[in-house]
Design a protein around this motif. Structure first.
Motif, PDB file in Angstrom:
ATOM      1  N   LEU A 148       0.863  -1.180   0.000  1.00  0.00           N
ATOM      2  CA  LEU A 148       0.000   0.000   0.000  1.00  0.00           C
ATOM      3  C   LEU A 148       0.900   1.232   0.000  1.00  0.00           C
ATOM      4  CD1 LEU A 148      -2.246  -1.200   2.972  1.00  0.00           C
ATOM      5  CD2 LEU A 148      -2.727  -1.548   0.549  1.00  0.00           C
ATOM      6  N   ILE A 149       0.527   2.263  -0.753  1.00  0.00           N
ATOM      7  CA  ILE A 149       1.395   3.424  -0.910  1.00  0.00           C
ATOM      8  C   ILE A 149       0.566   4.695  -0.784  1.00  0.00           C
ATOM      9  CG2 ILE A 149       3.031   4.612  -2.448  1.00  0.00           C
ATOM     10  CD1 ILE A 149       3.361   1.882  -3.880  1.00  0.00           C
ATOM     11  N   SER A 150       1.118   5.685  -0.105  1.00  0.00           N
ATOM     12  CA  SER A 150       0.464   6.992  -0.046  1.00  0.00           C
ATOM     13  C   SER A 150       1.511   8.092  -0.140  1.00  0.00           C
ATOM     14  CB  SER A 150      -0.361   7.140   1.246  1.00  0.00           C
ATOM     15  OG  SER A 150       0.425   6.886   2.390  1.00  0.00           O
ATOM     16  N   VAL A 151       1.105   9.190  -0.730  1.00  0.00           N
ATOM     17  CA  VAL A 151       1.964  10.370  -0.849  1.00  0.00           C
ATOM     18  C   VAL A 151       1.156  11.581  -0.417  1.00  0.00           C
ATOM     19  CG1 VAL A 151       3.504   9.444  -2.614  1.00  0.00           C
ATOM     20  CG2 VAL A 151       1.410  10.583  -3.324  1.00  0.00           C
ATOM     21  N   LYS A 152       1.702  12.341   0.515  1.00  0.00           N
ATOM     22  CA  LYS A 152       1.041  13.540   1.030  1.00  0.00           C
ATOM     23  C   LYS A 152       1.822  14.743   0.512  1.00  0.00           C
ATOM     24  CE  LYS A 152      -1.016  15.256   5.316  1.00  0.00           C
ATOM     25  NZ  LYS A 152      -0.438  16.604   5.293  1.00  0.00           N
ATOM     26  N   ILE A 153       1.191  15.523  -0.329  1.00  0.00           N
ATOM     27  CA  ILE A 153       1.882  16.524  -1.131  1.00  0.00           C
ATOM     28  C   ILE A 153       1.335  17.912  -0.844  1.00  0.00           C
ATOM     29  CG2 ILE A 153       2.357  17.291  -3.505  1.00  0.00           C
ATOM     30  CD1 ILE A 153       1.881  14.373  -4.385  1.00  0.00           C
ATOM     31  N   GLY A 154       2.240  18.888  -0.674  1.00  0.00           N
ATOM     32  CA  GLY A 154       1.760  20.265  -0.711  1.00  0.00           C
ATOM     33  C   GLY A 154       2.427  21.277   0.180  1.00  0.00           C
ATOM     34  N   ILE A 155       2.460  21.035   1.490  1.00  0.00           N
ATOM     35  CA  ILE A 155       2.839  22.113   2.394  1.00  0.00           C
ATOM     36  C   ILE A 155       4.278  22.568   2.174  1.00  0.00           C
ATOM     37  CG2 ILE A 155       3.407  20.505   4.263  1.00  0.00           C
ATOM     38  CD1 ILE A 155       1.910  24.062   4.611  1.00  0.00           C
ATOM     39  N   ASN A 156       5.206  21.640   1.935  1.00  0.00           N
ATOM     40  CA  ASN A 156       6.597  22.053   1.759  1.00  0.00           C
ATOM     41  C   ASN A 156       6.812  22.845   0.476  1.00  0.00           C
ATOM     42  OD1 ASN A 156       8.194  19.106   3.253  1.00  0.00           O
ATOM     43  ND2 ASN A 156       7.390  20.968   4.192  1.00  0.00           N
ATOM     44  N   LEU A 157       5.994  22.580  -0.534  1.00  0.00           N
ATOM     45  CA  LEU A 157       6.102  23.334  -1.779  1.00  0.00           C
ATOM     46  C   LEU A 157       5.689  24.784  -1.579  1.00  0.00           C
ATOM     47  CD1 LEU A 157       4.632  20.554  -4.031  1.00  0.00           C
ATOM     48  CD2 LEU A 157       7.006  21.310  -4.013  1.00  0.00           C
ATOM     49  N   VAL A 158       4.720  25.002  -0.694  1.00  0.00           N
ATOM     50  CA  VAL A 158       4.331  26.371  -0.346  1.00  0.00           C
ATOM     51  C   VAL A 158       5.376  26.995   0.574  1.00  0.00           C
ATOM     52  CG1 VAL A 158       2.570  27.785   0.768  1.00  0.00           C
ATOM     53  CG2 VAL A 158       1.884  25.869  -0.682  1.00  0.00           C
ATOM     54  N   ARG A 203       2.337  25.664 -13.098  1.00  0.00           N
ATOM     55  CA  ARG A 203       2.713  24.943 -14.322  1.00  0.00           C
ATOM     56  C   ARG A 203       3.691  23.817 -14.013  1.00  0.00           C
ATOM     57  NH1 ARG A 203       4.825  22.185 -17.332  1.00  0.00           N
ATOM     58  NH2 ARG A 203       5.351  22.455 -19.558  1.00  0.00           N
ATOM     59  N   ALA A 204       4.727  24.112 -13.223  1.00  0.00           N
ATOM     60  CA  ALA A 204       5.729  23.101 -12.880  1.00  0.00           C
ATOM     61  C   ALA A 204       5.154  22.059 -11.919  1.00  0.00           C
ATOM     62  CB  ALA A 204       6.955  23.764 -12.272  1.00  0.00           C
ATOM     63  N   PHE A 205       4.281  22.508 -11.024  1.00  0.00           N
ATOM     64  CA  PHE A 205       3.691  21.600 -10.047  1.00  0.00           C
ATOM     65  C   PHE A 205       2.908  20.483 -10.727  1.00  0.00           C
ATOM     66  CE2 PHE A 205      -0.093  20.542  -7.461  1.00  0.00           C
ATOM     67  CZ  PHE A 205       0.534  19.948  -6.370  1.00  0.00           C
ATOM     68  N   THR A 206       2.063  20.833 -11.677  1.00  0.00           N
ATOM     69  CA  THR A 206       1.246  19.835 -12.357  1.00  0.00           C
ATOM     70  C   THR A 206       2.116  18.777 -13.018  1.00  0.00           C
ATOM     71  OG1 THR A 206      -0.510  21.456 -12.738  1.00  0.00           O
ATOM     72  CG2 THR A 206      -0.506  19.494 -14.142  1.00  0.00           C
ATOM     73  N   SER A 207       3.121  19.215 -13.745  1.00  0.00           N
ATOM     74  CA  SER A 207       4.013  18.276 -14.417  1.00  0.00           C
ATOM     75  C   SER A 207       4.772  17.416 -13.415  1.00  0.00           C
ATOM     76  CB  SER A 207       4.992  19.042 -15.304  1.00  0.00           C
ATOM     77  OG  SER A 207       5.916  18.184 -15.919  1.00  0.00           O
ATOM     78  N   THR A 251      -0.830  28.047  -3.302  1.00  0.00           N
ATOM     79  CA  THR A 251      -1.389  28.061  -1.953  1.00  0.00           C
ATOM     80  C   THR A 251      -1.936  26.663  -1.689  1.00  0.00           C
ATOM     81  OG1 THR A 251      -3.631  28.632  -2.644  1.00  0.00           O
ATOM     82  CG2 THR A 251      -2.094  30.468  -2.273  1.00  0.00           C
ATOM     83  N   LEU A 252      -2.331  26.394  -0.466  1.00  0.00           N
ATOM     84  CA  LEU A 252      -2.880  25.076  -0.179  1.00  0.00           C
ATOM     85  C   LEU A 252      -4.199  24.846  -0.909  1.00  0.00           C
ATOM     86  CD1 LEU A 252      -2.043  24.602   3.602  1.00  0.00           C
ATOM     87  CD2 LEU A 252      -0.664  24.111   1.581  1.00  0.00           C
ATOM     88  N   GLY A 253      -4.995  25.905  -1.057  1.00  0.00           N
ATOM     89  CA  GLY A 253      -6.230  25.769  -1.806  1.00  0.00           C
ATOM     90  C   GLY A 253      -5.977  25.422  -3.263  1.00  0.00           C
ATOM     91  N   VAL A 254      -5.002  26.100  -3.872  1.00  0.00           N
ATOM     92  CA  VAL A 254      -4.638  25.809  -5.264  1.00  0.00           C
ATOM     93  C   VAL A 254      -4.151  24.374  -5.394  1.00  0.00           C
ATOM     94  CG1 VAL A 254      -2.989  26.362  -7.098  1.00  0.00           C
ATOM     95  CG2 VAL A 254      -4.143  28.207  -5.858  1.00  0.00           C
ATOM     96  N   ILE A 255      -3.311  23.937  -4.468  1.00  0.00           N
ATOM     97  CA  ILE A 255      -2.750  22.585  -4.525  1.00  0.00           C
ATOM     98  C   ILE A 255      -3.847  21.538  -4.383  1.00  0.00           C
ATOM     99  CG2 ILE A 255      -1.389  20.949  -3.148  1.00  0.00           C
ATOM    100  CD1 ILE A 255       0.702  23.177  -2.851  1.00  0.00           C
ATOM    101  N   ARG A 256      -4.777  21.724  -3.460  1.00  0.00           N
ATOM    102  CA  ARG A 256      -5.854  20.742  -3.300  1.00  0.00           C
ATOM    103  C   ARG A 256      -6.682  20.619  -4.574  1.00  0.00           C
ATOM    104  NH1 ARG A 256      -6.804  23.499   1.521  1.00  0.00           N
ATOM    105  NH2 ARG A 256      -5.644  22.588   3.265  1.00  0.00           N
ATOM    106  N   ASP A 257      -7.034  21.754  -5.158  1.00  0.00           N
ATOM    107  CA  ASP A 257      -7.829  21.707  -6.382  1.00  0.00           C
ATOM    108  C   ASP A 257      -7.086  20.967  -7.492  1.00  0.00           C
ATOM    109  OD1 ASP A 257      -9.842  23.134  -5.146  1.00  0.00           O
ATOM    110  OD2 ASP A 257      -9.294  25.059  -6.055  1.00  0.00           O
ATOM    111  N   GLU A 258      -5.789  21.225  -7.628  1.00  0.00           N
ATOM    112  CA  GLU A 258      -5.031  20.613  -8.714  1.00  0.00           C
ATOM    113  C   GLU A 258      -4.794  19.130  -8.450  1.00  0.00           C
ATOM    114  OE1 GLU A 258      -3.079  20.804 -12.517  1.00  0.00           O
ATOM    115  OE2 GLU A 258      -4.769  21.734 -11.470  1.00  0.00           O
ATOM    116  N   LEU A 259      -4.504  18.753  -7.216  1.00  0.00           N
ATOM    117  CA  LEU A 259      -4.326  17.331  -6.910  1.00  0.00           C
ATOM    118  C   LEU A 259      -5.614  16.552  -7.168  1.00  0.00           C
ATOM    119  CD1 LEU A 259      -2.215  17.357  -3.615  1.00  0.00           C
ATOM    120  CD2 LEU A 259      -1.448  16.724  -5.904  1.00  0.00           C
ATOM    121  N   SER A 260      -6.739  17.111  -6.782  1.00  0.00           N
ATOM    122  CA  SER A 260      -8.015  16.441  -7.026  1.00  0.00           C
ATOM    123  C   SER A 260      -8.248  16.276  -8.526  1.00  0.00           C
ATOM    124  CB  SER A 260      -9.149  17.253  -6.395  1.00  0.00           C
ATOM    125  OG  SER A 260     -10.400  16.653  -6.652  1.00  0.00           O
TER     126      SER A 260
END
Length: 394
Positions: free
Chosen positions: A232-242, A250-254, A319-328
């Motif tokens: 089982l694998i999980s990745v928690k992404i976002g806070i350190n990038l902010v 653009r770079a985040f999505t890729s 922002t965290l809001g931007v990251i959540r929307d894009e990850l979803s």
């Protein structure tokens, strides 16, 4: 009365460790790592070096009839100029899976960090000893969980009965990657970081690649996960990038696509869960970077604040809001061809109501009680009946 033991010294080898990706032989002993040597060679960032050498989720695991155990280690203590002293790292003893003791090791090396000057001074120290006594003389499985937030060189293991590596548990392996929050931040001990606590509730073997300040979608981390056996694998992404203001949308999505592609090369059908950031009010709509609030050091408190401007979102700042929307969006897109890929909104682990009851003490990291709450919620939502990992957990 002082008890005299007939000590048996057992050589420390990788066979006695669980949760480590690599081990390094040093002049003093054995140093567990959570990234392999080739990955460490690709990035000399001091923050990453410190984080990956702190053995979050790493434990000694052996079977013995010993009634007494001694472990010699060299911990690395961190001191921050102008900040309150950090508590010593905690070692936790489990016997047949149940808590049986805890302690700390004095001495060791010291790193004094001056965040205003950007300097760090290292001083070598003495070996320290951890001791557990009064155990039953029955054959038992013993685990000693190493401090999640203190680099630990293992020097010697002594017991009053022979030791052999613990047998394979037969449990599924959960491989998790995230930031300092997954690393453990301000958890009370190594077994109550939220991933460790969730793993215990789910009956899983944890490999924790939570790397404080270093969950940055690094390709070497993705390749490490690709090459690490896991169920089982999980990745928690976002806070350190902010926090680091490292990239734009653009770079985040890729980078997210590339990270997931790499993990999938080694685990094409394993359940893979993408977890977005937990609530962090200062960065919900305000980009980074995140900086230390030096005005609070005088009264012995560490606090952080956001330096970005909400208007900068129009330029692609994260922002965290931007990251959540894009990850979803990314997970929804990929899941059309990858039925084993799932998404979890981090605010289901820590959200607005939690922030009122248990606010982040430094505005960035959860406290010990919040780690337990997050672990319970993750286990309930992910490992329990109906959860995305439920049918693959056993």
């Amino acid at each position: 009365m002082h008890t005299t033991y007939d000590w048996i010294t057992t050589p420390l080898t990788a066979s006695l460790l669980r949760g480590a990706i690599d081990v390094e032989r040093t002049e003093r002993g054995l140093l567990p790592h959570r990234l392999p040597a080739w990955a460490r060679a690709q990035c000399t960032d001091p923050q990453l070096a410190m984080a990956e050498s702190q053995p979050s989720g790493v434990r000694l695991a052996f079977r013995t009839r010993a009634t007494a155990i001694e472990l010699d280690t060299v911990p690395t203590k961190r001191l921050y100029v102008g900040a309150p002293s950090r508590p010593d790292g905690v070692y936790e003893l489990l016997v047949d899976g149940r808590p049986a003791g805890r302690g700390s090791v004095k001495g060791g090396d010291t790193v004094t960090i001056d965040m205003t000057a950007g300097t760090a001074e290292v001083r070598s120290g003495a070996v320290g000893t951890l001791r557990f006594t009064g155990l039953s003389d029955e054959a038992k499985n013993v685990e000693i969980w190493l401090p999640h937030n203190e680099t630990t060189e293992l020097v010697a293991l002594r017991t009053d009965a022979p030791v052999k590596p613990a047998p394979a548990s037969g449990r599924k392996v959960w491989l998790h990657h995230g930031s300092s929050i997954s690393h453990g931040s301000d958890a009370a001990g190594p077994t109550t970081t939220w991933p460790a606590f969730a793993a215990s509730l789910g009956g899983l073997e944890l490999i924790n690649l939570g790397l404080g300040g270093s969950a940055l979608l690094d390709p070497f981390t993705a390749r490490t996960m690709r090459d690490t056996p896991a169920d089982l694998i999980s990745v928690k992404i976002g806070i350190n990038l902010v926090n680091t203001d490292l990239m734009r949308l653009r770079a985040f999505t890729s980078a997210v696509h590339g990270f997931l592609d790499t993990v999938r090369e080694g685990h094409p059908t394993a359940p893979l869960l993408v977890v977005s950031p937990i609530l962090c009010p200062m960065h919900e709509e305000t980009p980074g970077p995140t900086v230390l609030d030096f005005s609070t050091l005088g009264d012995g408190r560490l606090r952080f604040h956001a330096m970005g401007d909400p208007a900068e979102r129009a330029d692609g700042k994260l922002t965290l809001g931007v990251i959540r929307d894009e990850l979803s969006r990314i997970v929804t897109q990929r899941a059309a061809e990858d039925p084993h890929l799932h998404y979890l909104d981090g605010r289901d682990l820590y959200g607005e109501g939690d922030a009122v009851e248990l606010p982040l003490p430094d505005q960035l990291h959860p406290d010990a009680a919040t780690h337990v709450r997050m672990g319970e919620r993750f286990a309930r939502q992910v490992f329990s009946a109906g959860g995305v990992f439920a049918d693959r957990r056993v």
